[in-house]
Design a protein around this motif. Sequence first.
Motif, PDB file in Angstrom:
ATOM      1  N   ALA A 123       0.833  -1.209   0.000  1.00  0.00           N
ATOM      2  CA  ALA A 123       0.000   0.000   0.000  1.00  0.00           C
ATOM      3  C   ALA A 123       0.867   1.259   0.000  1.00  0.00           C
ATOM      4  CB  ALA A 123      -0.947   0.003   1.189  1.00  0.00           C
ATOM      5  N   ASN A 157      -7.201   7.406   4.440  1.00  0.00           N
ATOM      6  CA  ASN A 157      -6.628   6.128   4.017  1.00  0.00           C
ATOM      7  C   ASN A 157      -7.083   5.787   2.608  1.00  0.00           C
ATOM      8  OD1 ASN A 157      -5.187   5.707   6.313  1.00  0.00           O
ATOM      9  ND2 ASN A 157      -6.704   4.388   7.275  1.00  0.00           N
ATOM     10  N   ASN A 158      -6.131   5.508   1.744  1.00  0.00           N
ATOM     11  CA  ASN A 158      -6.390   5.073   0.369  1.00  0.00           C
ATOM     12  C   ASN A 158      -7.125   6.099  -0.486  1.00  0.00           C
ATOM     13  OD1 ASN A 158      -5.127   2.788   1.244  1.00  0.00           O
ATOM     14  ND2 ASN A 158      -6.956   1.536   1.296  1.00  0.00           N
ATOM     15  N   THR A 159      -6.997   7.369  -0.146  1.00  0.00           N
ATOM     16  CA  THR A 159      -7.610   8.424  -0.955  1.00  0.00           C
ATOM     17  C   THR A 159      -6.680   9.630  -1.018  1.00  0.00           C
ATOM     18  OG1 THR A 159      -9.809   7.731  -0.226  1.00  0.00           O
ATOM     19  CG2 THR A 159      -9.648   9.881  -1.282  1.00  0.00           C
ATOM     20  N   SER A 173      -8.818   7.219  -5.481  1.00  0.00           N
ATOM     21  CA  SER A 173      -8.953   6.190  -4.451  1.00  0.00           C
ATOM     22  C   SER A 173      -8.239   4.936  -4.949  1.00  0.00           C
ATOM     23  CB  SER A 173     -10.424   5.905  -4.160  1.00  0.00           C
ATOM     24  OG  SER A 173     -11.094   5.514  -5.340  1.00  0.00           O
ATOM     25  N   TYR A 174      -7.713   4.150  -4.019  1.00  0.00           N
ATOM     26  CA  TYR A 174      -6.925   2.992  -4.436  1.00  0.00           C
ATOM     27  C   TYR A 174      -6.971   1.899  -3.382  1.00  0.00           C
ATOM     28  CZ  TYR A 174      -3.504   5.130  -1.324  1.00  0.00           C
ATOM     29  OH  TYR A 174      -2.884   5.686  -0.234  1.00  0.00           O
ATOM     30  N   ASP A 175      -6.671   0.691  -3.843  1.00  0.00           N
ATOM     31  CA  ASP A 175      -6.455  -0.447  -2.950  1.00  0.00           C
ATOM     32  C   ASP A 175      -5.289  -1.245  -3.521  1.00  0.00           C
ATOM     33  OD1 ASP A 175      -7.463  -2.086  -5.020  1.00  0.00           O
ATOM     34  OD2 ASP A 175      -9.468  -2.182  -4.118  1.00  0.00           O
ATOM     35  N   ASP A 176      -5.126  -2.468  -3.099  1.00  0.00           N
ATOM     36  CA  ASP A 176      -3.984  -3.261  -3.548  1.00  0.00           C
ATOM     37  C   ASP A 176      -4.065  -3.673  -5.017  1.00  0.00           C
ATOM     38  OD1 ASP A 176      -2.853  -3.092  -1.062  1.00  0.00           O
ATOM     39  OD2 ASP A 176      -3.621  -5.029  -0.380  1.00  0.00           O
ATOM     40  N   TYR A 198      -6.891   1.452  -8.890  1.00  0.00           N
ATOM     41  CA  TYR A 198      -7.112   2.834  -8.470  1.00  0.00           C
ATOM     42  C   TYR A 198      -8.165   3.447  -9.378  1.00  0.00           C
ATOM     43  CZ  TYR A 198      -4.004   4.405 -12.278  1.00  0.00           C
ATOM     44  OH  TYR A 198      -3.425   4.640 -13.496  1.00  0.00           O
TER      45      TYR A 198
END
Length: 125
Positions: free
Chosen positions: A37, A60-62, A79-82, A85
Amino acid sequence: MKPFKKVFLLLAALFISGCTSVKLVNLANEPVPQNSAQSIEQAIIQGCKAKGWTPIKADNNTIDAYITVRSHKAHVRISYDDNFYNINYVDSTNLDYKDGEVHRNYNKWVYKLSASIQQQLNTKL
């Protein structure tokens, strides 16, 4: 050429060149290579900076990103994760946003931003 035809062609050219609005593009589920991350976040921040965007971590994640080109301003939320995005329109100034349409340069900026993020993600492997 007849004068009427010249005037008609001139007006047609002006009308066509004046059409600068296009359907606004939000990018969803852009792939992220298998990274931690932290490296995804850093790649997004570096990708933004490389294209003249100012990134600000929202939570978190933004990440919110802003760009100003002359009198034009755009604000997107990334925005994103593993795995993916997303780049979504938030607001703009002087980009003629109305009813899901925006100045065509906005979409170009977003595509270039995404390409820059992809380049950073691929160098973080």
